[in-house]
Structures are given as structure tokens and as C-alpha cells.
Design an enzyme around this catalytic site. Structure first.
Site, short mmCIF file in Angstrom:
data_model
loop_
_atom_site.label_atom_id
_atom_site.label_comp_id
_atom_site.label_asym_id
_atom_site.label_seq_id
_atom_site.Cartn_x
_atom_site.Cartn_y
_atom_site.Cartn_z
N ASP A 1 -4.95 3.51 -1.75
CA ASP A 1 -5.99 3.86 -0.78
C ASP A 1 -6.56 5.24 -1.08
O ASP A 1 -5.87 6.26 -0.98
CB ASP A 1 -5.39 3.84 0.63
CG ASP A 1 -5.10 2.43 1.08
OD1 ASP A 1 -6.04 1.63 1.13
OD2 ASP A 1 -3.92 2.12 1.37
N MET B 1 -11.15 -5.85 6.30
CA MET B 1 -10.32 -4.86 6.99
C MET B 1 -9.92 -5.41 8.36
O MET B 1 -10.78 -5.77 9.16
CB MET B 1 -11.08 -3.54 7.18
CG MET B 1 -11.26 -2.69 5.94
SD MET B 1 -9.74 -2.31 5.03
CE MET B 1 -8.77 -1.44 6.27
N HIS C 1 -1.46 -1.50 -4.09
CA HIS C 1 -2.71 -1.15 -3.41
C HIS C 1 -2.77 0.36 -3.23
O HIS C 1 -1.86 0.97 -2.67
CB HIS C 1 -2.75 -1.87 -2.06
CG HIS C 1 -4.01 -1.69 -1.28
ND1 HIS C 1 -5.13 -2.47 -1.48
CD2 HIS C 1 -4.33 -0.83 -0.29
CE1 HIS C 1 -6.08 -2.10 -0.64
NE2 HIS C 1 -5.63 -1.10 0.10
N GLY D 1 1.29 -1.75 4.24
CA GLY D 1 1.78 -0.40 4.03
C GLY D 1 3.04 -0.14 4.81
O GLY D 1 4.15 -0.13 4.26
N SER D 2 2.90 0.04 6.12
CA SER D 2 4.07 0.39 6.92
C SER D 2 5.11 -0.72 6.96
O SER D 2 6.30 -0.44 7.02
CB SER D 2 3.64 0.81 8.33
OG SER D 2 2.76 -0.11 8.88
N HIS E 1 -8.66 0.79 -3.52
CA HIS E 1 -9.53 0.61 -2.35
C HIS E 1 -10.22 1.95 -2.08
O HIS E 1 -9.58 2.90 -1.64
CB HIS E 1 -8.63 0.17 -1.18
CG HIS E 1 -9.33 0.02 0.13
ND1 HIS E 1 -8.64 -0.13 1.33
CD2 HIS E 1 -10.64 -0.01 0.46
CE1 HIS E 1 -9.50 -0.24 2.32
NE2 HIS E 1 -10.73 -0.16 1.82
N MET F 1 -12.28 4.20 -0.02
CA MET F 1 -12.83 4.50 1.32
C MET F 1 -13.53 5.85 1.22
O MET F 1 -13.09 6.85 1.78
CB MET F 1 -11.70 4.52 2.35
CG MET F 1 -11.22 3.12 2.71
SD MET F 1 -9.58 3.14 3.46
CE MET F 1 -8.60 3.21 1.97
N ASP G 1 -6.29 -6.38 4.93
CA ASP G 1 -5.68 -5.04 4.89
C ASP G 1 -5.69 -4.43 6.28
O ASP G 1 -6.75 -4.18 6.85
CB ASP G 1 -6.50 -4.18 3.91
CG ASP G 1 -5.97 -2.77 3.73
OD1 ASP G 1 -4.91 -2.45 4.28
OD2 ASP G 1 -6.64 -2.00 3.00
N GLY G 2 -4.48 -4.20 6.81
CA GLY G 2 -4.36 -3.49 8.07
C GLY G 2 -3.54 -4.24 9.10
O GLY G 2 -3.91 -5.31 9.54
N GLY G 3 -2.38 -3.67 9.43
CA GLY G 3 -1.56 -4.23 10.50
C GLY G 3 -0.88 -5.54 10.16
O GLY G 3 -0.49 -6.30 11.05
N MET H 1 -9.23 8.02 0.00
CA MET H 1 -9.98 8.44 1.19
C MET H 1 -10.54 9.84 0.96
O MET H 1 -9.87 10.71 0.40
CB MET H 1 -9.06 8.45 2.41
CG MET H 1 -8.38 7.13 2.67
SD MET H 1 -7.41 7.19 4.18
CE MET H 1 -6.62 5.58 4.14
N GLY I 1 -8.52 4.23 7.48
CA GLY I 1 -8.24 5.66 7.59
C GLY I 1 -6.76 5.97 7.68
O GLY I 1 -6.33 7.00 7.19
N PHE I 2 -6.00 5.08 8.29
CA PHE I 2 -4.59 5.38 8.52
C PHE I 2 -3.75 4.11 8.42
O PHE I 2 -4.24 3.02 8.75
CB PHE I 2 -4.39 5.98 9.92
CG PHE I 2 -5.19 7.24 10.12
CD1 PHE I 2 -4.72 8.47 9.66
CD2 PHE I 2 -6.43 7.19 10.73
CE1 PHE I 2 -5.47 9.62 9.81
CE2 PHE I 2 -7.20 8.34 10.88
CZ PHE I 2 -6.72 9.56 10.43
N GLY I 3 -2.51 4.27 8.02
CA GLY I 3 -1.57 3.17 8.07
C GLY I 3 -0.99 3.05 9.47
O GLY I 3 -1.22 3.90 10.34
N GLY I 4 -0.28 1.95 9.69
CA GLY I 4 0.47 1.80 10.93
C GLY I 4 -0.33 1.44 12.16
O GLY I 4 0.16 1.57 13.28
N SER J 1 0.85 -1.20 0.00
CA SER J 1 0.00 0.00 0.00
C SER J 1 0.87 1.23 0.00
O SER J 1 1.65 1.46 0.94
CB SER J 1 -0.90 0.01 1.23
OG SER J 1 -1.40 1.32 1.44
C1 DX5 Z 1 -5.96 1.69 5.96
C2 DX5 Z 1 -5.65 1.34 4.52
C3 DX5 Z 1 -4.53 0.41 4.40
C4 DX5 Z 1 -3.22 0.89 4.96
C5 DX5 Z 1 -2.57 -0.29 5.61
O1 DX5 Z 1 -7.14 2.40 6.02
O2 DX5 Z 1 -6.77 0.76 3.89
O3 DX5 Z 1 -4.36 -0.08 3.06
O4 DX5 Z 1 -2.34 1.43 4.01
O5 DX5 Z 1 -1.44 0.14 6.28
P1 DX5 Z 1 -0.68 -0.82 7.32
O6 DX5 Z 1 -0.24 -2.02 6.53
O7 DX5 Z 1 0.43 0.05 7.81
O8 DX5 Z 1 -1.68 -1.18 8.38
ZN ZN Z 2 -6.42 -0.23 1.88
#
Ligand code: DX5
Ligand code: ZN
Length: 233
Positions: A43, A145, A41, A205-206, A74, A76, A183-185, A45, A150-153, A16
Site C-alpha cells: 500500500d 475498495m 500487497h 492486512g490486520s 496499490h 493511493m 481490499d478492506g476489512g 500512500m 488510508g488505514f488498515g483495521g 497487505s
Molecule cells: C487500506 C489499504 C488496505 C489495508 C487493508 O487503505 O488499501 O490494503 O492494508 O487492511 P485491512 O485488511 O486491515 O482492512
Molecule cells: Zn490496499
């Protein structure tokens, strides 16, 4: 073969770019691709469905010019029906929409497919699997999800593991081999577990871009993910 068909047989890694340097997206994408990224990927938003604001069709169009692998977009956003055509024209190969904003989910899924794009339905952590029941035969993929979008990390929500199994059972009962994306963490430590539960498209992502070496991080994540395929689901 699109990303969706390849995910039926193997595990795909979809870095991502949300966690990448937006001033150097081309470099970030190239590094992920050298590490074996299967998809990119993206994102999107809108500041309404989720608190954050990111990018729109013009940026997707520019990314499409430099990416060698398909784009997984994706959405959102609160009113995806207004934008699916623009994202298809911009070069999305896969597009996912949140069930929480769509009273006419069946119509939207078929509208995405009619544009020649693979259509995915996304479930937030608090949205039950049953929300997909009537479209289980229609979707090209399902995105679970594993954080609140909304946010990475953010930290992976453990309840996502049985949820992936439940989505797999629902799709199987509908005779649909559509892959499950998560997707996420996700990182190299927990990816094998979600793959063992049935996830086949891995967003990170992170864990890719907040490292000193995104190419190596992508490669390591893929190796860790593949180790989950052999584990019992
Ligand atoms: C969060 C996004 C993700 C995000 C994941 O709302 O949909 O795609 O980039 O980031 P990580 O892998 O850091 O959780
Ligand atoms: Zn995503």
C-alpha cells in the site's frame, strides 16, 4: 504465470504489509509466504489522496529482493502517472491506480501495461461501477475498495458485495475475464461471501498481521476463501 492469470482460475491471497511491523518486513513476508500467500500487497500512500503516508519505490525494491511471490502495488496517490515507471523498475508485478484521480484513466492503464506490469483500476466505496465502463475491456484486474482507503483495521462495508457482482457483470459483458480484487476489512468470517460474489484476489492486512501467527492466519484465510468458490455467485 502472473498472479492475474492464476486468479482467473482460483482464489489468491494477498496479505497487505501495511499491518506488519515495518522494521521486520522480511520476516512478515516470509511468514505469509509459508502460510500460502500468492501475492504481497503493498500500500503506497502519499498524504494527499489519503491522509496516511507509507512507502515509496526504494522500499518496494528491497521487498522485491526478499519476496518469493509477485508484488501487487496499490497506489493511493494523487499523481500516479509520475511514479508508475519507478514502481515498475522497483519490481511491481501488478499495479493499481484509483479512477478518482485519473481524468485519463485509459492512458494510464495502457502506460502501466507498456511497462510489462499488470494494470488494475481501483474504485473507492463511493465511486460507482459505471466509472469503469469505458475501460472494462482494457484492465487486467479491478480492485474494489471495501473500506475507505488510508488505514488498515477498518470495518468491511456491506454494499461492497453487490458492487463486486456488478463489476463482474461489467467485465463479463466486455468479454474480459480479468479478476476482481477486494481490499478492506476482509477476514476469515466474511471472505467466503465476497468470493461467492466474484472476488478472486483477497487482500487482508490486520486479519493476517495483527495476529499471533501470520502464517496460520494466511492459511486459514485461504481455506475460508476457497470455501466461497463452491458457493453460488
Ligand atoms: C487500506 C489499504 C488496505 C489495508 C487493508 O487503505 O488499501 O490494503 O492494508 O487492511 P485491512 O485488511 O486491515 O482492512
Ligand atoms: Zn490496499
Amino acid at each position: 504465470m502472473s498472479g492475474v492469470e492464476r486468479a482467473v482460475e482460483g482464489v489468491l491471497i494477498a496479505p497487505s504489509i501495511l499491518s506488519a511491523d515495518f522494521a521486520a518486513l522480511g520476516d512478515a513476508i516470509a511468514a505469509a509466504e509459508r502460510g500460502g500467500a500468492d501475492l504481497i500487497h503493498v500500500d503506497v500512500m502519499d498524504g494527499h489522496f489519503v491522509p496516511n503516508i507509507t512507502i515509496g519505490p526504494p522500499v518496494v525494491k528491497s521487498i522485491r529482493r526478499v519476496a518469493k511471490v509477485p508484488l501487487d502495488v496499490h497506489l493511493m496517490i494523487e499523481e500516479p502517472d509520475r511514479y508508475i515507471e519507478a514502481f515498475a523498475e522497483a519490481g511491481a508485478a501488478m499495479m493499481s491506480v484509483h479512477v478518482e484521480v485519473l481524468p485519463h484513466l485509459h492512458r494510464t492503464i495502457h502506460a502501466i501495461k507498456a511497462l510489462g506490469v499488470r494494470a488494475g483500476a481501483v474504485l473507492n466505496p463511493s465511486t460507482p461501477v459505471v466509472a469503469l465502463e469505458e475501460v472494462a475491456g482494457d484492465v487486467d484486474f479491478v480492485l474494489v475498495m471495501s473500506v475507505n482507503p488510508g488505514f488498515g483495521g477498518q470495518t468491511f462495508i456491506p454494499r461492497s458485495e453487490p458492487k463486486v457482482r456488478a463489476v463482474r457483470a461489467l467485465l463479463d459483458a466486455a468479454g474480459n475475464r480479468a479478476p476482481i480484487e477486494i481490499d478492506g476489512g476482509i477476514d476469515a468470517h466474511n471472505v467466503a461471501r465476497v468470493v461467492a460474489c466474484g472476488a478472486r484476489i483477497i487482500v487482508a492486512g490486520s486479519a493476517v498481521f495483527h495476529t499471533a501467527d501470520p502464517e496460520r492466519a494466511t492459511r486459514d484465510l485461504k481455506a475460508a476463501a476457497l470455501s466461497g468458490v463452491a458457493s453460488p455467485a
